[in-house]
Motif scaffolding. Structure first.
Motif, PDB file in Angstrom:
ATOM      1  N   THR A   1       0.841  -1.193   0.000  1.00 39.31           N
ATOM      2  CA  THR A   1       0.000   0.000   0.000  1.00 39.31           C
ATOM      3  C   THR A   1       0.871   1.234   0.000  1.00 39.31           C
ATOM      4  O   THR A   1       2.069   1.173   0.259  1.00 39.31           O
ATOM      5  CB  THR A   1      -0.893   0.040   1.256  1.00 39.31           C
TER       6      THR A   1
ATOM      7  N   LEU B   1      -7.230   1.403   1.480  1.00 38.20           N
ATOM      8  CA  LEU B   1      -6.420   1.178   2.671  1.00 38.20           C
ATOM      9  C   LEU B   1      -7.279   0.646   3.815  1.00 38.20           C
ATOM     10  O   LEU B   1      -6.865  -0.249   4.558  1.00 38.20           O
ATOM     11  CB  LEU B   1      -5.755   2.489   3.088  1.00 38.20           C
TER      12      LEU B   1
ATOM     13  N   ILE C   1      -7.843  -3.028   3.141  1.00 36.62           N
ATOM     14  CA  ILE C   1      -6.652  -3.843   3.419  1.00 36.62           C
ATOM     15  C   ILE C   1      -6.425  -3.958   4.925  1.00 36.62           C
ATOM     16  O   ILE C   1      -6.096  -5.028   5.443  1.00 36.62           O
ATOM     17  CB  ILE C   1      -5.414  -3.241   2.721  1.00 36.62           C
ATOM     18  N   ALA C   2      -6.618  -2.833   5.647  1.00 36.34           N
ATOM     19  CA  ALA C   2      -6.399  -2.839   7.094  1.00 36.34           C
ATOM     20  C   ALA C   2      -7.412  -3.696   7.830  1.00 36.34           C
ATOM     21  O   ALA C   2      -7.200  -4.046   8.992  1.00 36.34           O
ATOM     22  CB  ALA C   2      -6.440  -1.406   7.631  1.00 36.34           C
TER      23      ALA C   2
ATOM     24  N   VAL D   1      -3.494  -8.468   8.050  1.00 34.72           N
ATOM     25  CA  VAL D   1      -3.108  -7.250   8.762  1.00 34.72           C
ATOM     26  C   VAL D   1      -3.596  -7.300  10.202  1.00 34.72           C
ATOM     27  O   VAL D   1      -2.893  -6.901  11.135  1.00 34.72           O
ATOM     28  CB  VAL D   1      -3.661  -5.998   8.055  1.00 34.72           C
TER      29      VAL D   1
ATOM     30  N   ALA E   1      -0.689   0.326   6.087  1.00 36.17           N
ATOM     31  CA  ALA E   1      -1.670  -0.700   6.474  1.00 36.17           C
ATOM     32  C   ALA E   1      -1.657  -0.918   7.982  1.00 36.17           C
ATOM     33  O   ALA E   1      -2.716  -1.023   8.618  1.00 36.17           O
ATOM     34  CB  ALA E   1      -1.369  -2.008   5.744  1.00 36.17           C
TER      35      ALA E   1
END
Length: 544
Positions: free
Chosen positions: A167, A179, A182-183, A188, A239
């Protein structure tokens, strides 16, 4: 298959406490406090004793082994490689706090932090198809051996990192949405949880996540000293920081301004608070998470490291119906812990307690706690004026920062309230002169201040290796911290010096002549007792 020892947990805990009392590891008061916390939290008494710092994990394991009639696994008994290669998941063993020691004709020797856990017995016995022979071990010894056996050639963080998409932080709406997605993905989440868990297991007080040009550094503050821990790839900084901000309910799109939040985190049945602070830097946002454990609070000043006479002096100042007790020292010297210890003792049904804090560090049942919000004008002085109309008996002020707050605190003391607060000065005598410099009238200082406690935290010599360095203390030679103090009472002689506006050196000289033990002197007593080192005392008191 061998079952868990045929002892019920209440009987075991009673026998364990009795052994620790009989061997003078704890006294009756500490045993009662542990039982009270155990009832409040539902934790096993072994965890309560260790979390409160009353007994070391090694001593608890020794007493548990004796109470159950089981062998004790010491660090040298653990293997450097897995005893059972197939069938037993490293993750399961870590969560179960168990580790195989040896496979013999009689069965599998298994080190366990909780040898009464029948589920772990049955599961491992079924998996290996052999009887389980339980041994008792300290949790920290199991953790250290687990990392040697399973993680020497395998990077747990690296495995998770490979699953995470790269990222960046260009800042567009689309990038923020991506983001956020993804987080919120499992890799993550696992990575951030792992970083937090490792910090808790290492007894860290703070987690520092720091971005630099080509890397992301994670450091843990343990016993007041920062230690490098993990170093995830730099491209994951957005992330990881975004995941932390989501957990703390912060705005992940805001990267230009500092933000503060909190995370509730459960670890092995303990509910922990993580106080989160983010700060924009040259290469991204740096994050600091302060780990706050409610069960670490105690009502006993002696368990914090107070000498008997220092404890008596503080308790006497707190027993007065009105006046001000000030605790002073730099950031990280344990002032807040000392104040909370006092609050726990003062928190009775017959008293109304208020706190004014920025931020609120620990939630205490029965205490009215108010969070300062400077952005809307709700500062210390404003809150204090309102609190005085709430008919309080005792008020704790997080910090006296300005003359306005000092004046309201003095007014509260003059009108029949006990006030506890902190001030940032180097020693007790300097606190008196600091109040005068802020603009508080000398006669108000002498008539309202009951006493001033100055303190520092110093590292304890590791009880398991006596300072040589071992797995339990991460080869530092130190494990845990204790406090060194000096207490300045507002006596008639000190009051005369205050009225003359004497400087801090004159006040110190008079206080020492009257019997005040300085922080350095208190520290040297602890050095002589083998609790800490002279180098630690010099490090903590060199500015004095």
């Amino acid at each position: 298959m061998q079952a868990a020892p045929c002892v019920d947990r209440p009987s075991f805990e009673t026998a364990l406490i009795a052994r620790l009392v009989k061997s003078d590891k704890i006294n009756a008061a500490s045993a009662e406090r542990a039982a009270r916390v155990r009832t409040e939290t539902g934790e096993h008494v072994e965890a309560v004793l260790a979390n409160l710092g009353l007994v070391s994990e090694k001593e608890i394991a020794e007493a548990a082994a004796a109470a159950l009639g089981l062998p004790l696994a010491r660090p040298e008994d653990f293997p450097d490689a897995p005893v059972v290669e197939n069938g037993l998941s490293p993750k399961f063993l870590r969560e179960a706090r168990a580790l195989p020691l040896a496979l013999t004709d009689a069965g599998l020797a298994l080190a366990m932090a909780d040898p009464l856990d029948s589920y772990v017995h049955r599961a491992i016995a079924m998996c290996v198809g052999r009887p389980v022979l339980p041994w008792v071990a300290a949790p920290s010894d199991i953790q250290a051996a687990h990392e040697r056996a399973f993680e020497a050639g395998k990077n747990q963080i690296g495995e998770i990192v490979d699953e995470i998409e790269e990222t960046d932080e260009t800042g567009t709406v689309e990038d923020v949405d991506r983001l956020r997605d993804i987080a919120s993905e499992a890799p993550v989440i696992r990575l951030v949880n792992l970083l937090i868990v490792r910090a808790i297991e290492a007894r860290a007080s703070d987690i520092h996540v720091e971005p630099f040009r080509n890397r992301l550094l994670v450091r843990y503050r343990i016993d007041g000293v920062l230690h490098e821990s993990a170093e995830p790839p730099g491209h994951l900084k957005a992330a990881i920081v975004s995941r932390i901000k989501i957990m703390a309910r912060l705005n992940i799109a805001e990267r230009r301004l500092p933000q503060d939040g909190r995370i509730r985190f459960t670890f092995r049945g303990r509910d922990l608070d993580l106080r989160v602070s983010t700060m924009p830097t040259l290469y991204g946002e740096t994050v600091v998470m302060r780990i706050l454990d409610r069960t670490s609070l105690v009502e006993d000043f002696r368990s914090l490291g107070f000498a008997a006479d220092a404890e008596a002096a503080v308790l006497e100042a707190m027993s007065r119906p009105q006046g001000i007790l000030l605790v002073t020292g730099p950031t990280g010297s344990g002032k807040t812990t000392t104040l909370y210890t006092g609050l726990l003792r003062l928190n009775t049904p017959g008293r109304k307690l208020f706190t004014v804090e920025d931020p609120i560090e620990y939630e205490i049942e029965g205490v009215n706690q108010v969070q300062v919000k400077n952005q809307i004008g709700l500062n210390f002085a404003h809150v204090l004026r309102s609190i005085l109309r709430q008919d309080p008996d005792i008020i704790m002020i997080g910090e006296i920062r300005d003359i306005e707050t000092a004046e309201v605190a003095v007014q509260a003391a003059l009108t029949g309230h006990l006030v506890l607060s902190t001030l940032h000065t180097n020693d007790a005598p300097s606190t008196v002169t600091r109040l005068l410099d802020m603009g508080v009238e000398d006669y108000l200082v002498t008539s309202t201040v009951n006493g001033v406690l100055a303190q520092r935290l110093v590292r304890r010599i590791c009880a398991q290796c006596r300072g040589k360095g071992c797995d339990a203390c991460r080869t530092t030679g130190f494990q845990g911290r204790t406090v060194i103090t000096e207490f300045l009472p507002m006596t008639a002689d000190i009051s005369k010096l205050v009225m003359k506006h004497a400087d801090a050196r004159e006040i110190r000289a008079a206080a020492v002549a009257a019997g005040m033990r300085t922080m350095h002197a208190d520290g040297m007593v602890k050095v002589a007792a083998g609790i800490t080192t002279e180098a630690e005392i010099l490090r903590a008191t060199r500015e004095n």
